[in-house]
Each structure stands twice: as structure tokens, then as C-alpha cells.
Design an enzyme around this catalytic site. Structure first.
Site, PDB file in Angstrom:
ATOM      1  N   ASP A  57      -4.259  -6.343  10.130  1.00 36.39           N
ATOM      2  CA  ASP A  57      -3.523  -5.136   9.767  1.00 36.39           C
ATOM      3  C   ASP A  57      -4.378  -3.876   9.788  1.00 36.39           C
ATOM      4  O   ASP A  57      -3.860  -2.786   9.993  1.00 36.39           O
ATOM      5  CB  ASP A  57      -2.821  -5.297   8.418  1.00 36.39           C
ATOM      6  CG  ASP A  57      -3.724  -5.757   7.289  1.00 36.39           C
ATOM      7  OD1 ASP A  57      -4.944  -5.911   7.519  1.00 36.39           O
ATOM      8  OD2 ASP A  57      -3.225  -5.954   6.168  1.00 36.39           O
ATOM      9  N   ASP A  71     -10.519  -5.882  -1.986  1.00 40.68           N
ATOM     10  CA  ASP A  71      -9.711  -7.109  -2.047  1.00 40.68           C
ATOM     11  C   ASP A  71     -10.488  -8.378  -2.401  1.00 40.68           C
ATOM     12  O   ASP A  71      -9.932  -9.280  -3.016  1.00 40.68           O
ATOM     13  CB  ASP A  71      -8.956  -7.358  -0.736  1.00 40.68           C
ATOM     14  CG  ASP A  71      -7.838  -6.370  -0.517  1.00 40.68           C
ATOM     15  OD1 ASP A  71      -7.582  -5.544  -1.416  1.00 40.68           O
ATOM     16  OD2 ASP A  71      -7.214  -6.402   0.549  1.00 40.68           O
TER      17      ASP A  71
END
Length: 890
Positions: free
Chosen positions: A76, A486
């Protein structure tokens, strides 16, 4: 486990400062220095990833259906990859994307041409709202992604938007491969190319633009964008030869009208009658062998959510719809998205429950076209689970997240955000699927059908998808410690090995800032995001173990943190209303700092343990009492855009500041008086990060590194003379999109630089200069002979190839450097080389060691690789020479 990718602000809002053209007015407290001189290029650099293996969402996997082992992955925010079967690793394909086109690192769709497997296409663009100022594009390659051409689109694409796991939105006609279709978001409809992706036009006969919005009330445009056209599928049984395929199915972001069909090669389109409503069709996969179109539905666009879902089968010959959902509707708390068929065995289908976060994701499998299903795991007696599989994450051990959850959760998890799911069209035993952190797979899939346990392993080597927020390279201990989005961050003791675990105790979702004590580098501090806190942590063993500190009231996020030079004090500027605070000891209590605004960026002096610095809104601040009180110093510094500064090790009050915005002050500034005054470095057009490394041979000032624009050229630059002159150390093939978050050299290895990317992980470069790389000595006279060479072609396509070369020292004496030569027998030429520096002209080639692999012990080996071109034939060179003497063949 981690839910959403927390990168919207980082990859969008935080980037806008560096993407527009503009003048640079004077913005420093002192006049400009003499203009910096720029050399055209530095000595050759070799580039590698610091290995983490994965770390981000892989929403798409695409197999070519006519060539075995040709497989692509899309991410992404981190580009696209091709699978190298020989090396069992992924090869990055979009590292050439530069600063101004950073949005093209978000890949919304991939298509591999079945008629010509050398051709591959990527639809790129990261955001459809104003976070990405550029438009989308379709990239096309005729050499499997080694080189690309670009067709710009008149609209944006959303590789990191809601719905990015749906697809594929891009498809090549399997018969007439000049024809491609692209499903566009934002109300832009369906688009078609009839010249192999060179030009595109809207399909005006397709009138439903797909108006579903994840959250219409979202004023940012992120969740309120219209999903548009989400997949295109050709029925290859309705074409022959090079005639355009007649029947095409299209999925639309519309819960009432999700599937359309054309039976006249795209001239007209009809909504499929009888289709289910109330859901979005995430995937539509046709099994032409038995005439079924399978569809996976969810009630939202994903990739994080989905509370209900369905799986349907459509008979293409009769128009019959059949609900084949694997679980009863009352038991469905998730949507379905991942969908694949076994091309070797019609009727075998798999689907994923992509949004089943707790206790785990679920995979379903049928061998009778959906009449009956089995699951990857079931409950034997709640909360005990019975798994059909075994997870082996020994190659990427951090995937357990250091957890030991209570049943029915397990560590590692089977996955989450499992929207990419593919069975190898040539091998029924091989299946891969993407998650929010990795690519998993198995080569024993058919054991599922005999109730025999099969093993799932990470299949992610080479695919690096972390967003890098901060980096430090201490003078002793681990060479690199990272702060990542993350996945928190890692202590990297070996740059070429996957770390055993990310930071734990506490385990931040994202680490926003790191620092170490300059004269006591075993002491570290980090800050980051964690729901409910604590959001600051300390280490006294160089980051091997951590313990949480306390935090003042009002903290909502990590902010920035600094350690005193001796490790006895710390200053923290967290997000939220708390403001800047100082502490002695390890954060057991914090005292509010006076004289500095909340939200300031903080750093420490690298010599004086009581001196700290801050920056906010164009003003520089300094503290001489351990961070308790700050005084405003220089003004007129950049008040817009991102600004980062660092103090030089071993030099009190020596500070470099980088940042700004194109329509205001922007560049690089230097202070030698503790921030009282700054001098703007003239000639540095723009700079976004600055760092320091080991001084060059015969130099005393540390090497400077910057992600900057100098002489009109964007790149990674180095100065060995305190900023008087600069050389660009990267090249156009190694740009990695946006690199402005942080940068650092290595204090122990001259020339080594660590580069932060937003989605391609941590990149490090070593120079071939004397004293560079692994810090070895001048290689001196190249050794003569006493060598053995293994030359292996690892990949070959029409007109191009890739090769690996290993040279072994068969003498009794260690080498301190080497230069290998050969002549291609059929006129081949070298294109790009890594881990060695190429020279020569035409078919005559020499390859000189990189700085870090020049030292080869007796019996040891060094390896390098390259891509090349060929015509007619591609035979292996017959003779290799070292120092004028012939090597033997391995």
C-alpha cells in the site's frame, strides 16, 4: 495486534512540505555562508535493506497464469515486488521512484500479461484526497519490472486508501494483450487502453461510477472518497487467438449494483440480474474450467473492518446465483475478501475472513465448488483450538509480537487483513496470502484435504515495508536501532539478519523518537504511541531490554525525546496537552519545562549533559539546566513544514538544522554557538533530514549526510568537509520515494549511511572508497589468480537477464580487495550491478569489490550480482581473470 496502518498523516500531511516548487527566502539569524560546492557524483555506493522482512500490509498477490513461478506482490505504500524463485526472495521494482513522485510508491493494482509474461503493469498513486498532490499513473514494463514507462492519468489513485484490498482493478485482456482495463475511484468510472497501457480513455458506455463511501461525513476525504470500480475479470473461454475477449465482468463499489458484464468486448454493459444486494463485492474470480464466477462480499470496503459478509457462486452459462457462504449468517461477524481458485482442480476454492481480528483470521476451503467447506481452525472445546496447520516463524521470529495470549488467541496469529490470497496456478500445494505485517505461505496445501497438518511459513524475504520514523547509530553496541511505524522498532545487531523481536515492555504501536546517551550509549530512551500508555521507555543495555517510565497527565502520543550526554537526564516533548517535561533518572517523575512551547522538537547536546535544545515555529531554544528552563535563541528559522535538527557528537554547541517549506524558508542551517545564531548553507536548495557518521580518512569533522536538494537535484548527499562541498551518493535507480523523516551515518564505518523511507524500510549504503564499507583498509594491489568463480544466470527474459557471481579465494593469503574481469562471448552487456562496482566498455567487463566485501579470507568468498542485456544468445563467459591471472570455474 496492530490494526490500521497509521501512515495517513505521515505519508500525506507530513510530506507536503517537500513537493512544490518555490523560492527560498533568507530565514536564518546570520547571513548565508559561502555557497556549497557540489560534485557530480560520489564514489560508487552499494545499497541494501537492513533486514526486518515485511512489516506492512500486502493487499495484492498476482500470479502469471502462463509462466510458472512468475509472481508479483503489491504494497500500500512500499512499491511492488517480483518473486525470485531461485533465491526464494522478493525483488523490489519501484526503487527508482523519486521525491516528487513519492505517491507512486502506493500500488493500488498489478496486472501480469498472460500472453506476454515479460509485460507487467502497475496502477500507482497513494491518496485520492489532497494528502497526495500528484495524480495517479499506470506504469508499464516489458522486462518484468526492471525498467518502466509511465502513462499519467487525469485523476488520483488510492494505494493507501480504504478499499485497497479489493481488486484487481487493473487487468490485461488474455487474448488481445493490447487491451487493458482500469477501475478508477472517486467517480471516474472505467478506463481502457488499446495500446498496451500507453494511453487511456474513459469507457463512456459504462455508466455506474461506484459511489459507495466508507464514511460520507469524513471531511478529510480519506474515508469519504467513492470506491469506484474495484475489479475487472475476463472470461478467457470467450476469446481465441489475438481476438479481444468477448465477456468481461466488472465489480463496482455499489451495494445494490455490484456486478456488471459485457458480452461484446466492452462495447455495452449490463447489470447481472438476480445478484445479491446489501454488500460490496471485494473480489470476483472466474473459474472458466467449470463456468463459475465466485464472489467474496463484505458490508464495508476494508481493509480493517467488516461486520458481515457473503460468498456467492454465479453460473456463467445459466445465470444461476447460489449462496455458498461457508458459515451461517448469524455466525458471520466479518466480511470476506481473499478469494482464489485452484486452476489445476476446478471446484477447489478458498476464501478468507479478512476482518476477523479476534481471536484470529479464518481461511475456508472447498473442493466441491462451495457445497461443503472446511476451516483452517476450529474449536475442539472452547477456548481450545484445533488447527489444521502449524505456524513456523523461525525465519521472522518477531511475528509473535513477543506475546503469550490466552486462548483462543495464539501467537503468532494466522493473520489479519488477509485480503490477498492465491493458490499457485501451476502447483496446488503452494498457497500464499498477505497480512497486515507479512506474506505467509505453504507448499503443503493439499494436506488440508486429508486432515494432515501442513506448515505455514513467512514467504517475505526481500519485501521490506516499514515506515521509518527515527534512527540512531550509537558509537558502541548494536550498529543501528530503529523507530518504526506499526511494528515499533528493532535493535539491529546484524544488518543482514532479521532481528529476533521488536521492542517490548512496552510494545509501542509506532515508535516516534529515539535517543542514546552519547558518552554512555548503553542508555537509551524511546517514545511512541500506545493506547492507554505508557508512552516512554528506557534501556540500560543498549536496547536489548526495556522498561516503561511514568508519564505526566495529558500525554496522547509519543512526540520527541532526548537523553543527556551522560544518560542522567531526559527531556520529553509528548503529543497532547502535557507540554515539554524533564526528568532525572528513568522517568519515575517529570517536571514541566519552562520557556518552551508544547509540541517543540527536543534534542540533547552531545557533550554537555545539562544542555538540551528545542525548536518550534521558527525559533530555536536552549536549556543549560537539564531541561528545566529553556531560553529562546535564534529566530527567523523555518516556521513552516517539517524541521529536524541534530547536535554533532564530540562538539559542544555544534548544531545542524534541516527543513522548511517551498513557499517559505527551506534548506540547511548550521550553528556553532549552541543555537544563538545560525548560518544558512547557501547552495543547499532544500534539506529535510541531517545526520552524522565517521569522518573521512584524514578528516577530523564527522561526515554529514542529508536527504536534500542540491544543485537542483534531489537525492542523498554527503559532505566530508563540514558542508563546504557535497556529493550525491545515491543514483536515479535508488531513490525510494520520500526519504525525509531521518538519516544517520555510522560512527564506526566511514561512508555508511542509513536512509529512512516511508514504506521501503531502512536502506543502508556503503561506499567503495578506501576506508569505507566495513571500515577495512585500502585494498592495495589486487590479488592475482588463485581464485574460483561461480557464474549463475538467475533470471532471463527476452533481451535481458540477471546473474549472480561468486568469487572464492583459493589461495593461502587473505585478500584486502579484488577486481574480477571477463569478456562476454556473445556481445552481452552489463546494466546495473550491486555489491560491486562495474567498469569497462561493451562486452569487456570488470567488477571491483564494494567497500564492505573487499576483505576475503583464504577459503572465503564474495558475491555480487547484475542485470544485463543480450541478443541472439546468452552463453556464460568462458574465462574470468583476477589481477591478470585466470580463475578456475566453480
Amino acid at each position: 495486534m496492530r490494526r490500521p496502518r497509521l501512515l495517513a498523516g505521515l505519508a500525506g500531511l507530513a510530506l507536503t512540505g517537500g513537493l512544490l516548487a518555490g523560492a527560498l527566502p533568507a530565514g536564518a539569524a546570520e547571513p548565508d555562508a559561502a555557497p556549497a560546492r557540489t560534485q557530480a557524483a560520489a564514489a560508487s555506493y552499494s545499497w541494501k535493506n537492513v533486514r526486518v522482512d515485511g512489516g506492512g500490509f500486502v493487499p495484492g498477490l498476482v500470479f502469471n497464469r502462463t509462466e510458472k513461478n512468475l509472481l508479483y506482490a503489491r504494497t500500500d505504500i512500499g512499491g511492488a515486488y517480483r518473486w525470485d524463485q531461485a533465491g526464494s526472495a522478493w525483488v523490489p521494482l519501484l526503487d527508482h521512484i523519486g521525491w516528487d513522485d513519492w505517491g507512486h510508491t502506493g500500488v493500488v493494482s498489478l496486472a501480469s500479461d498472460t500472453a506476454d509474461p515479460d509485460r507487467v503493469y502497475a496502477a500507482v498513486g497513494t491518496y485520492t484526497n489532497d494528502w497526495d498532490p500528484g495524480t495517479g499513473a499506470v506504469l508499464r514494463s516489458a522486462d518484468r519490472g526492471a525498467t518502466w514507462q509511465r502513462a499519467d492519468l487525469p485523476f488520483k489513485l488510492g494505494g493507501n486508501m480504504p478499499g485497497r484490498g479489493m481488486g484487481e482493478r487493473l487487468a490485461v485482456d488474455p487474448h488481445d494483450n493490447r487491451i487493458l482495463y482500469l477501475g478508477a475511484p472517486s467517480g471516474n468510472g472505467l478506463w481502457r487502453s488499446t495500446d498496451s497501457g500507453a494511453t487511456w480513455a474513459k469507457v463512456t458506455s459504462f455508466t455506474n461510477p461506484g459511489g459507495y463511501q466508507q464514511d460520507p461525513s469524513d471531511t478529510s476525504g480519506y474515508n469519504s472518497d467513492e470506491q469506484g470500480i474495484v475489479w475487472v475479470t475476463f472470461d478467457e473461454s470467450t476469446g481465441a487467438g489475438a481476438t479481444a475477449t468477448k465477456t468481461i465482468y466488472v465489480g463496482v463499489g455499489d451495494k445494490e449494483n455490484a456486478v456488471y458484464r459485457s458480452t461484446d468486448a466492452g462495447a455495452t454493459w449490463t447489470r447481472l440480474a438476480g445478484q445479491p444486494t446489501g454488500y460490496l463485492a471485494h473480489k470476483g474470480v472466474l473459474d472458466a474450467g467449470n463456468g463459475y464466477l465466485y464472489l467474496a462480499y463484505s458490508d464495508t470496503a476494508g481493509p480493517y473492518d467488516g461486520g458481515k459478509g457473503k460468498v456467492y457462486r454465479y453460473a456463467t452459462a445459466t445465470g444461476e446465483w447460489k449462496d455458498i457462504t461457508p458459515v451461517a449468517e448469524a455466525d458471520t461477524y466479518h466480511g470476506f475478501s481473499g478469494l482464489t481458485v485452484d486452476r489445476q482442480h476446478p471446484g477447489t476454492v478458498m476464501v478468507s475472513a479478512y476482518s476477523s481480528w479476534w481471536p484470529d483470521t479464518q481461511l475456508f476451503r472447498t473442493t466441491d465448488s462451495g457445497t461443503t467447506w472446511t476451516r483452517a481452525w476450529d474449536y475442539s472445546a472452547y477456548p481450545t483450538r484445533s488447527n489444521r496447520y502449524t505456524m513456523d516463524v523461525s525465519s521472522v521470529p518477531w511475528l509473535t509480537w513477543g506475546g503469550d495470549p490466552a486462548p483462543p488467541e495464539q501467537a503468532p496469529k494466522l493473520g489479519w487483513m488477509t485480503e490477498a490470497l492465491e493458490i499457485d496456478p501451476f502447483d496446488s500445494d503452494r498457497m500464499l496470502y498477505g497480512t497486515g505485517a507479512t506474506v505467509y505461505g505453504t507448499t503443503e496445501l493439499t494436506r488440508w484435504d486429508t486432515n494432515t497438518n501442513f506448515t505455514i511459513r513467512p514467504m517475505v524475504k526481500g519485501l521490506e515495508e516499514t515506515a521509518v520514523l527515527d534512527l540512531v547509530s550509537p558509537p558502541s553496541g548494536a550498529p543501528l536501532i530503529s523507530a518504526l511505524g506499526d511494528v515499533g522498532g528493532f535493535r539491529h545487531t546484524d544488518l543482514g539478519a532479521v532481528p529476533p523481536m521488536m521492542f517490548t515492555a512496552p510494545n509501542f504501536t509506532s515508535t516516534t523518537s529515539l535517543d542514546y546517551a552519547e558518552t554512555k550509549p548503553d542508555v537509551l530512551v524511546r517514545s511512541g504511541h500506545l493506547d492507554g500508555g505508557p508512552r516512554v521507555a528506557f534501556s540500560t543495555d543498549n536496547g536489548a531490554h526495556w522498561f516503561a517510565g511514568q508519564e505526566p497527565a495529558g500525554v496522547t502520543g509519543g512526540g520527541t525525546v532526548a537523553a543527556a550526554a551522560d544518560g542522567g537526564r531526559f527531556v520529553w516533548s509528548p503529543e497532547g496537552t502535557a507540554g515539554v517535561h524533564a526528568a532525572t533518572g528513568y522517568g519515575t517523575s517529570w517536571t514541566p519545562s519552562a520557556g518552551i512551547p508544547a509540541g517543540a522538537t527536543v534534542e540533547s547536546d552531545r557533550v554537555d549533559p545539562k544542555t538540551f535544545y528545542g525548536f518550534h515555529g521558527g525559533t530555536f531554544y536552549a536549556s543549560a539546566d537539564g531541561g528545566l528552563t529553556f531560553t529562546a535563541k535564534a529566530t527567523g528559522l523555518p516556521a513552516k513544514g517539517n524541521v529536524r535538527f541534530k547536535a554533532v557528537p564530540g562538539r559542544k554547541g555544534d548544531i545542524w538544522l534541516a527543513g522548511g517549506a517551498p513557499d517559505a524558508a527551506y534548506g540547511l542551517w548550521h550553528s556553532t554557538d549552541g543555537g544563538a545564531t545560525f548560518t544558512k548553507v547557501s547552495g543547499v536548495d532544500q534539506a529535510d533530514a541531517v545526520g552524522f557518521g565517521k569522518a573521512a580518512p584524514n578528516a577530523s569533522y564527522p561526515a554529514l549526510y542529508s536527504s536534500a536538494k542540491i544543485g537542483g537535484v534531489r537525492g542523498i548527499f554527503r559532505s566530508t568537509d563540514a558542508g563546504a562541498t557535497w556529493v550525491r551518493v545515491n543514483d536515479d535507480a535508488h531513490q525510494w520515494g520520500w526519504t525525509g523523516a531521518t538519516i544517520t551515518g555510522d560512527p564506526r564505518v566511514y561512508g555508511r549511511v542509513y536512509v529512512a523511507t516511508n514504506g521501503r524500510g531502512i536502506i543502508y549504503g556503503d561506499t567503495s572508497e578506501s576506508g569505507g564499507g566495513d571500515g577495512g583498509t585500502d585494498p592495495g594491489t589486487p590479488p592475482a589468480g588463485a581464485c574460483k568463480v561461480a557464474y549463475r544466470i538467475t533470471n532471463q527474459w527476452q533481451g535481458g537477464f540477471q546473474a549472480d557471481v561468486t568469487v572464492t579465494n583459493t589461495s593461502a593469503t587473505a585478500w584486502t580487495g579484488w577486481t574480477l574481469g571477463w569478456t562476454f562471448p556473445a556481445g552481452q552487456t552489463v546494466g546495473q550491478m550491486w555489491n560491486a562496482t562495474p567498469a569497462g566498455t561493451g562486452s569487456a567487463v570488470t567488477a571491483k569489490n564494494a567497500g564492505w566485501n573487499g576483505a576475503v579470507a583464504a577459503g572465503g568468498s564474495a558475491s555480487f550480482g547484475f542485470t544485463g542485456s543480450w541478443t541472439g544468445s546468452n552463453p556464460v563467459p568462458a574465462v574470468f581473470t583476477l589481477g591478470g591471472a585466470t580463475c578456475s570455474a566453480a
